[in-house]
Design a protein around this motif. Structure first.
Motif, PDB file in Angstrom:
ATOM      1  N   ASN A   1      -6.452   0.007  -1.599  1.00 35.10           N
ATOM      2  CA  ASN A   1      -5.440   1.026  -1.312  1.00 35.10           C
ATOM      3  C   ASN A   1      -4.419   0.441  -0.354  1.00 35.10           C
TER       4      ASN A   1
ATOM      5  N   LYS B   1      -0.383   1.201   1.481  1.00 36.57           N
ATOM      6  CA  LYS B   1       0.770   2.062   1.741  1.00 36.57           C
ATOM      7  C   LYS B   1       1.966   1.479   0.978  1.00 36.57           C
TER       8      LYS B   1
ATOM      9  N   GLY C   1      -2.702   6.477  -5.191  1.00 37.92           N
ATOM     10  CA  GLY C   1      -3.724   6.205  -4.184  1.00 37.92           C
ATOM     11  C   GLY C   1      -4.953   7.081  -4.300  1.00 37.92           C
TER      12      GLY C   1
ATOM     13  N   MET D   1      -5.992   9.291  -1.275  1.00 38.35           N
ATOM     14  CA  MET D   1      -4.900   9.079  -0.328  1.00 38.35           C
ATOM     15  C   MET D   1      -3.717   9.951  -0.744  1.00 38.35           C
TER      16      MET D   1
ATOM     17  N   TRP E   1       0.841   6.089  -1.154  1.00 31.86           N
ATOM     18  CA  TRP E   1      -0.214   5.086  -1.300  1.00 31.86           C
ATOM     19  C   TRP E   1      -0.466   4.786  -2.769  1.00 31.86           C
TER      20      TRP E   1
ATOM     21  N   SER F   1       2.858  -3.140   2.788  1.00 32.34           N
ATOM     22  CA  SER F   1       2.058  -2.093   3.397  1.00 32.34           C
ATOM     23  C   SER F   1       1.958  -2.313   4.905  1.00 32.34           C
TER      24      SER F   1
END
Length: 128
Positions: free
Chosen positions: A58, A60, A79, A82, A87, A108
């Motif tokens: 995962n 960002k 994500g 998330m 994400w 990220s």
């Protein structure tokens, strides 16, 4: 070297990064100065004939870029567990090139650093 080990080593090479398992054993959470920028965990894909472990990462991501990456790579999905807007989950099945995974990790990390106080940003950027 296994893909999960290579990704772990790349994540840990980021300045001021550390890893913990606040969500329990098996989910590594990577933080820079206490702020999460990645998670890495195994996802077991079971079939009737064999059992393989695929690692899920995962990261960002900028919301616009997140959508583009999902369109480009089948192994990039919203994500998992998330915020789906910010994400992405990268299924480390070998279909996303290593350089692209590293670029996504870098982005990220920088997205998280850019949200920190200026003094913390400056301290981190000296090491990049």
């Amino acid at each position: 070297m296994s893909i999960d080990r290579a990704v772990h080593d790349y994540l840990m090479a980021k300045p001021f990064s550390d890893v913990s398992q606040p969500f329990g054993e098996g989910v590594d959470v990577y933080k820079v100065k206490g702020k999460m920028f990645a998670t890495l965990s195994p996802e077991k894909m079971r079939s009737t004939q064999s059992q393989n472990t695929t690692w899920w990462l995962n990261l960002k991501c900028d919301p616009h870029e997140a959508l583009m990456l999902r369109d480009i790579f089948d192994a990039v999905i919203p994500g998992y567990h998330m915020n789906k807007q910010h994400w992405n989950t990268i299924i480390l099945d070998g279909t996303v090139p290593k350089g692209e995974i590293e670029r996504m990790i870098d982005n990220s990390y920088l997205l998280v650093v850019k949200k920190m106080r200026k003094s913390e940003q400056n301290a981190i950027m000296l090491h990049l």
